[in-house]
Design a protein around this motif. Sequence first.
Motif, PDB file in Angstrom:
ATOM      1  N   MET A   1       0.764  -1.037   0.007  1.00  0.00           N
ATOM      2  CA  MET A   1       0.132  -0.118   0.139  1.00  0.00           C
ATOM      3  C   MET A   1       0.887   1.223   0.079  1.00  0.00           C
ATOM      4  SD  MET A   1      -3.208  -0.640  -0.238  1.00  0.00           S
ATOM      5  CE  MET A   1      -3.832   0.748   0.033  1.00  0.00           C
ATOM      6  N   ASN A   2       1.977   1.320   0.645  1.00  0.00           N
ATOM      7  CA  ASN A   2       2.765   2.228   0.830  1.00  0.00           C
ATOM      8  C   ASN A   2       3.401   2.530  -0.425  1.00  0.00           C
ATOM      9  OD1 ASN A   2       4.215   4.263   2.354  1.00  0.00           O
ATOM     10  ND2 ASN A   2       6.099   3.235   1.894  1.00  0.00           N
ATOM     11  N   LYS A   3       3.835   1.749  -1.338  1.00  0.00           N
ATOM     12  CA  LYS A   3       4.326   1.857  -2.578  1.00  0.00           C
ATOM     13  C   LYS A   3       3.315   2.432  -3.646  1.00  0.00           C
ATOM     14  CE  LYS A   3       7.600   0.689  -6.004  1.00  0.00           C
ATOM     15  NZ  LYS A   3       8.732   1.334  -5.662  1.00  0.00           N
ATOM     16  N   ARG A   4       1.883   1.898  -3.482  1.00  0.00           N
ATOM     17  CA  ARG A   4       0.957   2.350  -4.317  1.00  0.00           C
ATOM     18  C   ARG A   4       0.696   4.209  -4.110  1.00  0.00           C
ATOM     19  NH1 ARG A   4       1.072   0.358  -8.327  1.00  0.00           N
ATOM     20  NH2 ARG A   4       2.929  -0.604  -7.185  1.00  0.00           N
TER      21      ARG A   4
ATOM     22  N   PRO B   1       1.351  12.056  -3.894  1.00  0.00           N
ATOM     23  CA  PRO B   1       1.957  13.525  -4.202  1.00  0.00           C
ATOM     24  C   PRO B   1       1.395  14.182  -5.246  1.00  0.00           C
ATOM     25  CG  PRO B   1       3.622  11.941  -3.593  1.00  0.00           C
ATOM     26  CD  PRO B   1       2.358  11.100  -4.065  1.00  0.00           C
ATOM     27  N   LEU B   2       0.997  13.467  -6.376  1.00  0.00           N
ATOM     28  CA  LEU B   2       0.570  14.193  -7.478  1.00  0.00           C
ATOM     29  C   LEU B   2      -0.926  14.640  -7.174  1.00  0.00           C
ATOM     30  CD1 LEU B   2       0.605  15.375 -10.587  1.00  0.00           C
ATOM     31  CD2 LEU B   2       0.302  13.120 -11.298  1.00  0.00           C
ATOM     32  N   HIS B   3      -1.547  13.713  -6.304  1.00  0.00           N
ATOM     33  CA  HIS B   3      -3.080  14.122  -5.926  1.00  0.00           C
ATOM     34  C   HIS B   3      -2.904  15.445  -5.217  1.00  0.00           C
ATOM     35  CE1 HIS B   3      -6.947  14.055  -4.080  1.00  0.00           C
ATOM     36  NE2 HIS B   3      -6.225  13.797  -2.886  1.00  0.00           N
ATOM     37  N   VAL B   4      -2.124  15.518  -4.312  1.00  0.00           N
ATOM     38  CA  VAL B   4      -2.122  16.671  -3.417  1.00  0.00           C
ATOM     39  C   VAL B   4      -1.686  17.963  -4.246  1.00  0.00           C
ATOM     40  CG1 VAL B   4      -0.820  17.734  -1.503  1.00  0.00           C
ATOM     41  CG2 VAL B   4      -1.580  15.311  -1.456  1.00  0.00           C
ATOM     42  N   LEU B   5      -0.721  17.903  -5.262  1.00  0.00           N
ATOM     43  CA  LEU B   5      -0.432  18.902  -6.012  1.00  0.00           C
ATOM     44  C   LEU B   5      -1.638  19.387  -7.055  1.00  0.00           C
ATOM     45  CD1 LEU B   5       1.810  20.688  -7.161  1.00  0.00           C
ATOM     46  CD2 LEU B   5       2.374  18.894  -9.012  1.00  0.00           C
TER      47      LEU B   5
ATOM     48  N   PHE C   1       8.619  15.392 -10.730  1.00  0.00           N
ATOM     49  CA  PHE C   1       7.748  15.691  -9.566  1.00  0.00           C
ATOM     50  C   PHE C   1       7.508  14.360  -9.109  1.00  0.00           C
ATOM     51  CE2 PHE C   1       3.924  15.727  -7.021  1.00  0.00           C
ATOM     52  CZ  PHE C   1       4.276  16.729  -6.075  1.00  0.00           C
ATOM     53  N   VAL C   2       6.846  13.242 -10.036  1.00  0.00           N
ATOM     54  CA  VAL C   2       6.203  12.216  -9.581  1.00  0.00           C
ATOM     55  C   VAL C   2       7.291  11.284  -9.215  1.00  0.00           C
ATOM     56  CG1 VAL C   2       4.991  10.145 -10.283  1.00  0.00           C
ATOM     57  CG2 VAL C   2       3.924  12.269 -10.911  1.00  0.00           C
ATOM     58  N   LYS C   3       8.310  11.115 -10.060  1.00  0.00           N
ATOM     59  CA  LYS C   3       9.441  10.172  -9.793  1.00  0.00           C
ATOM     60  C   LYS C   3      10.155  10.456  -8.505  1.00  0.00           C
ATOM     61  CE  LYS C   3       9.682   7.904 -14.169  1.00  0.00           C
ATOM     62  NZ  LYS C   3      10.659   7.520 -15.575  1.00  0.00           N
ATOM     63  N   PRO C   4      10.643  11.622  -8.530  1.00  0.00           N
ATOM     64  CA  PRO C   4      11.471  12.009  -7.341  1.00  0.00           C
ATOM     65  C   PRO C   4      10.689  12.047  -6.059  1.00  0.00           C
ATOM     66  CG  PRO C   4      11.935  13.579  -9.374  1.00  0.00           C
ATOM     67  CD  PRO C   4      10.680  12.819  -9.506  1.00  0.00           C
ATOM     68  N   MET C   5       9.422  12.421  -6.165  1.00  0.00           N
ATOM     69  CA  MET C   5       8.501  12.547  -4.975  1.00  0.00           C
ATOM     70  C   MET C   5       8.201  11.045  -4.308  1.00  0.00           C
ATOM     71  SD  MET C   5       8.282  15.278  -3.523  1.00  0.00           S
ATOM     72  CE  MET C   5       6.694  14.922  -2.331  1.00  0.00           C
ATOM     73  N   SER C   6       8.228  10.270  -5.445  1.00  0.00           N
ATOM     74  CA  SER C   6       8.047   8.664  -5.132  1.00  0.00           C
ATOM     75  C   SER C   6       9.183   8.175  -4.361  1.00  0.00           C
ATOM     76  CB  SER C   6       7.618   7.985  -6.356  1.00  0.00           C
ATOM     77  OG  SER C   6       7.555   6.568  -5.991  1.00  0.00           O
ATOM     78  N   ALA C   7      10.294   8.527  -4.866  1.00  0.00           N
ATOM     79  CA  ALA C   7      11.597   8.072  -4.497  1.00  0.00           C
ATOM     80  C   ALA C   7      11.813   8.596  -3.049  1.00  0.00           C
ATOM     81  CB  ALA C   7      12.624   8.068  -5.332  1.00  0.00           C
TER      82      ALA C   7
END
Length: 352
Positions: free
Chosen positions: A62-65, A71-75, A335-341
């Motif tokens: 779930m954390n991975k999902r 992060p993109l949802h919040v943005l 944004f998405v990839k850096p924030m996910s990492a």
Amino acid sequence: MINSLQSLRRIFAIVIFLHHFAEFHAGGDCGVSFFIILSGFVLCGGYQHRLDRGQVSVRKFMNKRLSKLYPLHVLCLVSAIILKCRSASLPVIGIWIGNLLLLQSWIPVSEVYFSGNAVSWYLSTLMFSYAMFPYIVRKINKQRGANRLLYCILGSVCLYFLVIQIIPENYKAGLVYVNPVFRIYDFCLGILLWQVYDSLRKHSAIYSQILRMPKAAKTLVEVIAVALMVVYVILYPFVPVEYSLASYWWLPTGCLIMTFALFDRSKGLLSMVLEWPVLVKFGDISFSFFMIHVLVYQYLGIILRKLSIIPSHGLMLLYAFILTTALAYACQCLFVKPMSAAWMKWTGNHRS
């Protein structure tokens, strides 16, 4: 990764774009159904056996999902709030809090589930499917008798079709189309499709015959799968709304996904087109494209009006499409990839 399915992500993201801005009424229903069914299918490929063997915990899954989506949802939510801040009031702020927590799709009222970044209801619905995924696949893995599983599926489907008949007209969209409990059926269809696909791959004799089919025969099957979807789109206006919102698309979407999954890298003509690197790359940004396209269109309209530029509807669509594609690519990379990492590193799950 099945490249042809990755490219289909991009195509159906465009279908949803056209639904919102070009009066392609079938686009929203068929596009959402495709993405939910494909999510169940793809997750099985990556996580079913790992979850069953205990290689990945439910929490890490779930954390991975969340790291990929939230992060993109919040943005996007912040961008939507800025866009609508002049009309903000206390009740709306309360709705936005529910939106922030991805709870909006549970309330069958359009002012709630379409609040904030309107398309984010999809994430709210999808998170419930993600939460249920580990338990669904474990149940399937523990099911020893195929007959028992079949009876369970048939019973659940019969219950679904019984319930959607009695839902009041003004709640059908909020329940059948949006509500997580109803959309779990689409997600489970994707899971079941994976079981069939995986069984065929493991049955070497059958799978070898599929791979050895002549190129012309593979192309014909692919064309039939695409034509079936086209026929369903044409017939869409004549279908009762309780079906057209979701279940109407189960058959053509299932056939499309199964066909291109089985023919992956096997030189069917349409598969070869869908496996072009540029299309696959576009598929990689389909989620970002989906999340930002409504906001981009709205902000672009405001900017053009301030500049006293009034383009035709066709040009507006073209400008919005090009800008959304460019921003989706930038958003994915920057944004998405850096924030996910960063999310995974911060939560201590970067190796999961």
